[in-house]
Enzyme design. Sequence first.
Site, PDB file in Angstrom:
ATOM      1  N   HIS A 196      -7.735  -4.164  -3.902  1.00 17.60           N
ATOM      2  CA  HIS A 196      -8.355  -3.594  -2.706  1.00 17.60           C
ATOM      3  C   HIS A 196      -9.226  -2.378  -3.006  1.00 17.60           C
ATOM      4  CE1 HIS A 196      -8.795  -3.032   1.568  1.00 17.60           C
ATOM      5  NE2 HIS A 196      -8.377  -1.777   1.484  1.00 17.60           N
ATOM      6  N   ASP A 256     -12.925  -1.130   3.605  1.00 17.13           N
ATOM      7  CA  ASP A 256     -11.669  -1.083   4.346  1.00 17.13           C
ATOM      8  C   ASP A 256     -11.975  -0.697   5.804  1.00 17.13           C
ATOM      9  OD1 ASP A 256      -8.475  -0.796   4.008  1.00 17.13           O
ATOM     10  OD2 ASP A 256      -9.153   1.051   4.978  1.00 17.13           O
TER      11      ASP A 256
END
Length: 310
Positions: free
Chosen positions: A290, A108
Amino acid sequence: MTNNYEFPTPTLISVNDVELEVFEAGQKNGGQPIVLCHGWPEHAYSWRHQVMPLVEAGYHVIIPNQRGYGESSCPKEVTKYDIEHLTGDLVALLDYYEYKDAIFMGHDWGASVVWSMALLHPERVRKMINLCLPYQIRGEKPWIDFMEEFFGDEYYFVHFNKQPGVADAILDENTSQFLQNLYRKNVPVQGPAEGMEMINLAKASQPLGEPVMSDEDLSVYISGFKKTGFTPSINWYRNLNRNWDLLADVSPILHQPTLMVDGEKDSIPPLPNIKDFVPNIDVESLNAGHWIQEERPNELNQIILEWLEK
């Protein structure tokens, strides 16, 4: 999934005019450093499933809570979170350990920092592994301006910049609820909602999907953000246009051996022409969203270790 080993005890290390809370393991494997960079809103603890496999494979694992997180320094000035400062912290960390270079792995926002390390300090990056955030091309428009035009002013990147303090306060008031609602998997697909996504998550009384980690593991994140508040980590977003300016004269081509691992259920799409910018890249994907280290730790570790052995 709770670990059957103790996550390393942290040390506070003074580098680059801040103190970083650093967790390390495998010190006896000196000479094989790998630096793991967490994302938002995460914590060094997000790498707990990777520590022992990497140590057993012979690596010295170094995991900082980056500036703005955990017990690390939280400077007040917004510009102290620009990409020169964030990559400067990692360069100073290598200097502290007397390493010429290292392997860097990011997830991320941490992946964004690792891509930028390779741009700004290419001689310090031996190899890199990035999860769930492809290389970001520096286009003709500053990033926030582009996002505002493309996604609108309620998109959370834009909102963080255009309405400073608004989301911060709501996330601070609802820290536990926000993180419980965010760290989910198998969330049903929904149409675009009105309002700002992160504020909506912070205010939602019922989480969707299933949790990606135990309450015990999540409590590490909750206590971290209850200490710092969200403003320091959101300040990373408030430097995106500044970072666009700082990278103006940097060659956009990255030559380091690179592994990119995408989550097939992630809302962040892969970059189709990534090889044009990162020619020496291998791309893998996992059936995950994610939070890939939480959802598929064993499969991810296998991909990482096999690639590192190549």
